[in-house]
Design a protein around this motif. Structure first.
Motif, PDB file in Angstrom:
ATOM      1  N   ARG A  28       3.633   8.938  29.041  1.00 58.95           N
ATOM      2  CA  ARG A  28       3.939   8.766  30.465  1.00 58.95           C
ATOM      3  C   ARG A  28       4.644  10.006  31.019  1.00 58.95           C
ATOM      4  O   ARG A  28       4.353  10.457  32.117  1.00 58.95           O
ATOM      5  CB  ARG A  28       4.832   7.540  30.619  1.00 58.95           C
ATOM      6  CG  ARG A  28       4.715   6.876  31.967  1.00 58.95           C
ATOM      7  CD  ARG A  28       5.418   5.533  31.927  1.00 58.95           C
ATOM      8  NE  ARG A  28       6.619   5.577  32.773  1.00 58.95           N
ATOM      9  CZ  ARG A  28       6.597   5.347  34.084  1.00 58.95           C
ATOM     10  NH1 ARG A  28       5.479   5.065  34.681  1.00 58.95           N
ATOM     11  NH2 ARG A  28       7.703   5.402  34.788  1.00 58.95           N
ATOM     12  N   THR A  29       5.536  10.575  30.219  1.00 60.24           N
ATOM     13  CA  THR A  29       6.248  11.774  30.666  1.00 60.24           C
ATOM     14  C   THR A  29       5.272  12.933  30.859  1.00 60.24           C
ATOM     15  O   THR A  29       5.339  13.649  31.858  1.00 60.24           O
ATOM     16  CB  THR A  29       7.341  12.154  29.641  1.00 60.24           C
ATOM     17  OG1 THR A  29       8.194  11.031  29.463  1.00 60.24           O
ATOM     18  CG2 THR A  29       8.147  13.350  30.121  1.00 60.24           C
ATOM     19  N   PHE A  30       4.335  13.087  29.911  1.00 56.72           N
ATOM     20  CA  PHE A  30       3.344  14.159  30.083  1.00 56.72           C
ATOM     21  C   PHE A  30       2.479  13.920  31.324  1.00 56.72           C
ATOM     22  O   PHE A  30       2.176  14.849  32.067  1.00 56.72           O
ATOM     23  CB  PHE A  30       2.475  14.298  28.822  1.00 56.72           C
ATOM     24  CG  PHE A  30       3.117  15.166  27.780  1.00 56.72           C
ATOM     25  CD1 PHE A  30       3.117  16.558  27.919  1.00 56.72           C
ATOM     26  CD2 PHE A  30       3.745  14.621  26.669  1.00 56.72           C
ATOM     27  CE1 PHE A  30       3.724  17.372  26.964  1.00 56.72           C
ATOM     28  CE2 PHE A  30       4.356  15.429  25.718  1.00 56.72           C
ATOM     29  CZ  PHE A  30       4.356  16.809  25.864  1.00 56.72           C
ATOM     30  N   ASP A  31       2.112  12.652  31.560  1.00 60.42           N
ATOM     31  CA  ASP A  31       1.344  12.351  32.777  1.00 60.42           C
ATOM     32  C   ASP A  31       2.138  12.724  34.021  1.00 60.42           C
ATOM     33  O   ASP A  31       1.594  13.264  34.994  1.00 60.42           O
ATOM     34  CB  ASP A  31       1.003  10.853  32.844  1.00 60.42           C
ATOM     35  CG  ASP A  31      -0.111  10.476  31.873  1.00 60.42           C
ATOM     36  OD1 ASP A  31      -0.747  11.414  31.327  1.00 60.42           O
ATOM     37  OD2 ASP A  31      -0.340   9.283  31.669  1.00 60.42           O
ATOM     38  N   GLN A  32       3.427  12.441  33.994  1.00 60.94           N
ATOM     39  CA  GLN A  32       4.260  12.753  35.166  1.00 60.94           C
ATOM     40  C   GLN A  32       4.390  14.264  35.373  1.00 60.94           C
ATOM     41  O   GLN A  32       4.406  14.739  36.502  1.00 60.94           O
ATOM     42  CB  GLN A  32       5.636  12.085  35.027  1.00 60.94           C
ATOM     43  CG  GLN A  32       5.539  10.584  35.255  1.00 60.94           C
ATOM     44  CD  GLN A  32       6.802   9.832  34.847  1.00 60.94           C
ATOM     45  OE1 GLN A  32       7.592  10.336  34.042  1.00 60.94           O
ATOM     46  NE2 GLN A  32       6.970   8.634  35.379  1.00 60.94           N
ATOM     47  N   ILE A  33       4.486  14.995  34.257  1.00 61.21           N
ATOM     48  CA  ILE A  33       4.521  16.459  34.373  1.00 61.21           C
ATOM     49  C   ILE A  33       3.236  16.940  35.050  1.00 61.21           C
ATOM     50  O   ILE A  33       3.259  17.741  35.987  1.00 61.21           O
ATOM     51  CB  ILE A  33       4.684  17.119  32.983  1.00 61.21           C
ATOM     52  CG1 ILE A  33       6.065  16.818  32.403  1.00 61.21           C
ATOM     53  CG2 ILE A  33       4.460  18.638  33.081  1.00 61.21           C
ATOM     54  CD1 ILE A  33       6.235  17.223  30.938  1.00 61.21           C
ATOM     55  N   ALA A  34       2.101  16.394  34.599  1.00 60.67           N
ATOM     56  CA  ALA A  34       0.813  16.798  35.178  1.00 60.67           C
ATOM     57  C   ALA A  34       0.756  16.444  36.660  1.00 60.67           C
ATOM     58  O   ALA A  34       0.305  17.244  37.484  1.00 60.67           O
ATOM     59  CB  ALA A  34      -0.336  16.127  34.426  1.00 60.67           C
ATOM     60  N   GLU A  35       1.240  15.263  37.003  1.00 58.61           N
ATOM     61  CA  GLU A  35       1.225  14.864  38.417  1.00 58.61           C
ATOM     62  C   GLU A  35       2.122  15.744  39.261  1.00 58.61           C
ATOM     63  O   GLU A  35       1.788  16.089  40.402  1.00 58.61           O
ATOM     64  CB  GLU A  35       1.632  13.394  38.563  1.00 58.61           C
ATOM     65  CG  GLU A  35       0.455  12.453  38.353  1.00 58.61           C
ATOM     66  CD  GLU A  35       0.883  11.006  38.228  1.00 58.61           C
ATOM     67  OE1 GLU A  35       1.919  10.639  38.814  1.00 58.61           O
ATOM     68  OE2 GLU A  35       0.175  10.263  37.537  1.00 58.61           O
ATOM     69  N   ALA A  36       3.275  16.111  38.718  1.00 56.94           N
ATOM     70  CA  ALA A  36       4.192  16.983  39.467  1.00 56.94           C
ATOM     71  C   ALA A  36       3.536  18.339  39.721  1.00 56.94           C
ATOM     72  O   ALA A  36       3.607  18.881  40.831  1.00 56.94           O
ATOM     73  CB  ALA A  36       5.502  17.155  38.692  1.00 56.94           C
ATOM     74  N   ILE A  37       2.862  18.880  38.690  1.00 54.34           N
ATOM     75  CA  ILE A  37       2.198  20.184  38.865  1.00 54.34           C
ATOM     76  C   ILE A  37       1.063  20.062  39.882  1.00 54.34           C
ATOM     77  O   ILE A  37       0.917  20.901  40.770  1.00 54.34           O
ATOM     78  CB  ILE A  37       1.671  20.716  37.504  1.00 54.34           C
ATOM     79  CG1 ILE A  37       2.853  21.038  36.577  1.00 54.34           C
ATOM     80  CG2 ILE A  37       0.813  21.958  37.708  1.00 54.34           C
ATOM     81  CD1 ILE A  37       2.455  21.371  35.148  1.00 54.34           C
ATOM     82  N   ALA A  38       0.285  18.964  39.769  1.00 48.88           N
ATOM     83  CA  ALA A  38      -0.834  18.775  40.703  1.00 48.88           C
ATOM     84  C   ALA A  38      -0.321  18.642  42.137  1.00 48.88           C
ATOM     85  O   ALA A  38      -0.937  19.169  43.079  1.00 48.88           O
ATOM     86  CB  ALA A  38      -1.651  17.550  40.302  1.00 48.88           C
ATOM     87  N   THR A  39       0.804  17.963  42.313  1.00 47.42           N
ATOM     88  CA  THR A  39       1.372  17.801  43.655  1.00 47.42           C
ATOM     89  C   THR A  39       1.790  19.160  44.211  1.00 47.42           C
ATOM     90  O   THR A  39       1.517  19.487  45.377  1.00 47.42           O
ATOM     91  CB  THR A  39       2.578  16.837  43.605  1.00 47.42           C
ATOM     92  OG1 THR A  39       2.149  15.614  43.026  1.00 47.42           O
ATOM     93  CG2 THR A  39       3.121  16.575  45.000  1.00 47.42           C
ATOM     94  N   PHE A  40       2.433  19.972  43.353  1.00 51.41           N
ATOM     95  CA  PHE A  40       2.805  21.324  43.786  1.00 51.41           C
ATOM     96  C   PHE A  40       1.553  22.122  44.141  1.00 51.41           C
ATOM     97  O   PHE A  40       1.488  22.766  45.184  1.00 51.41           O
ATOM     98  CB  PHE A  40       3.598  22.020  42.685  1.00 51.41           C
ATOM     99  CG  PHE A  40       3.834  23.478  42.942  1.00 51.41           C
ATOM    100  CD1 PHE A  40       4.627  23.898  44.010  1.00 51.41           C
ATOM    101  CD2 PHE A  40       3.257  24.446  42.129  1.00 51.41           C
ATOM    102  CE1 PHE A  40       4.839  25.237  44.259  1.00 51.41           C
ATOM    103  CE2 PHE A  40       3.458  25.795  42.372  1.00 51.41           C
ATOM    104  CZ  PHE A  40       4.256  26.186  43.443  1.00 51.41           C
ATOM    105  N   GLU A  41       0.530  22.041  43.273  1.00 55.91           N
ATOM    106  CA  GLU A  41      -0.681  22.835  43.508  1.00 55.91           C
ATOM    107  C   GLU A  41      -1.385  22.465  44.807  1.00 55.91           C
ATOM    108  O   GLU A  41      -2.018  23.306  45.433  1.00 55.91           O
ATOM    109  CB  GLU A  41      -1.657  22.689  42.325  1.00 55.91           C
ATOM    110  CG  GLU A  41      -1.209  23.460  41.105  1.00 55.91           C
ATOM    111  CD  GLU A  41      -2.166  23.335  39.934  1.00 55.91           C
ATOM    112  OE1 GLU A  41      -2.044  24.146  39.000  1.00 55.91           O
ATOM    113  OE2 GLU A  41      -3.031  22.434  39.931  1.00 55.91           O
ATOM    114  N   SER A  42      -1.294  21.193  45.199  1.00 61.13           N
ATOM    115  CA  SER A  42      -1.980  20.801  46.434  1.00 61.13           C
ATOM    116  C   SER A  42      -1.059  20.878  47.648  1.00 61.13           C
ATOM    117  O   SER A  42      -1.448  20.485  48.740  1.00 61.13           O
ATOM    118  CB  SER A  42      -2.588  19.405  46.287  1.00 61.13           C
ATOM    119  OG  SER A  42      -1.585  18.491  45.938  1.00 61.13           O
TER     120      SER A  42
END
Ligand code: HEC
Length: 270
Positions: A28-42
């Motif tokens: 779950r933590t890795f998923d959240q890291i990915a979501e945080a990066i994706a949010t920044f990228e968009s």
């Protein structure tokens, strides 16, 4: 585990032995890291759309004659640039990529240290047992092997079956901010392996890959009057690039246009 370098053994693919609960919160933590990066990228911080090109499109600035000529060439059936680096169509944003993958026939870049990492280190690990004979097979290689460098075949058969036409192909990158650099003397490295160092070299490559002779080893004309052979010629695109018959001036005009894609244009100061 840190004392055993290299990928996990096939007999123990998840060598950090966690409880079911800990594995769950780790995932779950890795998923959240990915979501945080994706949010920044968009976010608008990354996607500013504030380049000179965007101002010109909005009617708030004008291209110089060279930039305009370069843009016309970029969109023409002479160069085909716009067929892969799409600048928009009905319902499309001008993102300067069509999200496909192509093999441009680039040579290998022997300056990459990975080619020389064929000797085991003090812990017995060699990153690249093929040494200088290693071939970067791009998207196709990724589909065939997982994890990529271990040479373990991808267990996902539906990927493996799709791999062969994608061998040697790389994703079409956006051209937005393609000239952006932290300081004026900073040397950029273009393409997947950084072989080309300037936009002029990039456009010259598209223009003359097939019309100039093949370089010999250490040829002083490399990148100007000859090109080394393609790293993976089997799937090379021969239809849209290689011999565009552009003049030196037309190459420069395309470079001028590419430089208008850098965010942060300040119309009042220009
Ligand atoms: C057949 C599709 C295709 C066409 C046509 C095409 N490109 Fe590309 N372009 C790509 C791909 C794929 C890459 C990345 C290749 C790689 O890394 O091996 C790329 C990379 C680039 C890069 C480097 C970007 C970076 O960040 O490293 C530039 C600049 C570029 N293209 C400009 C152009 C221009 C200018 C034209 C027309 C003269 C053009 N391209 C035509 C597919 C295409």
């Amino acid at each position: 585990m840190c004392g055993v370098p290299g990928p996990a053994r096939a007999s123990d693919p998840l060598p950090v032995h966690l409880s079911v609960t800990d594995r769950g919160s780790s995932n779950r933590t890795f998923d959240q890291i990915a979501e945080a990066i994706a949010t920044f990228e968009s976010s608008s911080e990354v996607n500013q759309f504030s380049s000179k090109y965007d101002y010109v499109t909005a009617g708030k600035a004008q291209f110089t004659p060279d930039e305009k000529a370069g843009y016309t060439l970029f969109r023409s059936s002479v160069t085909h640039c716009n067929e892969c680096h799409r600048d928009g169509g009905p319902g499309e944003e001008p993102l300067f990529t069509d999200f496909t993958a192509s093999n441009l026939g680039l040579p290998r870049n022997p300056a990459i240290p990975f080619y020389y990492e064929d000797k085991p280190d003090e812990q017995g690990y060699a990153a690249n047992l093929s040494g200088p004979n290693w071939v970067d097979t791009g998207v196709g290689g990724f589909l065939l092997n997982a994890p990529r460098l271990s040479g373990v075949p991808n267990p996902n058969a539906s990927w493996t079956n799709l791999a062969s036409p994608f061998l040697g192909r790389f994703k079409v990158p956006t051209l937005r901010d393609v000239d952006k650099r932290p300081r004026p003397d900073f040397v950029r490295a273009y393409m997947h392996n950084g072989y080309l160092k300037s936009l002029k070299e990039v456009v010259h490559f598209y223009n003359t890959r097939d019309s100039l002779p093949t370089c010999g080893v250490g040829d002083p004309g490399e990148k100007v009057s000859c090109w080394p052979k393609a790293e993976y010629p089997q799937t090379m695109n021969r239809r849209q690039l290689g011999n565009l018959r552009l003049t030196d001036e037309e190459e420069d005009q395309i470079v001028s246009f590419l430089k208008t894609l850098t965010d942060g244009y300040l119309p009042a100061e220009k």
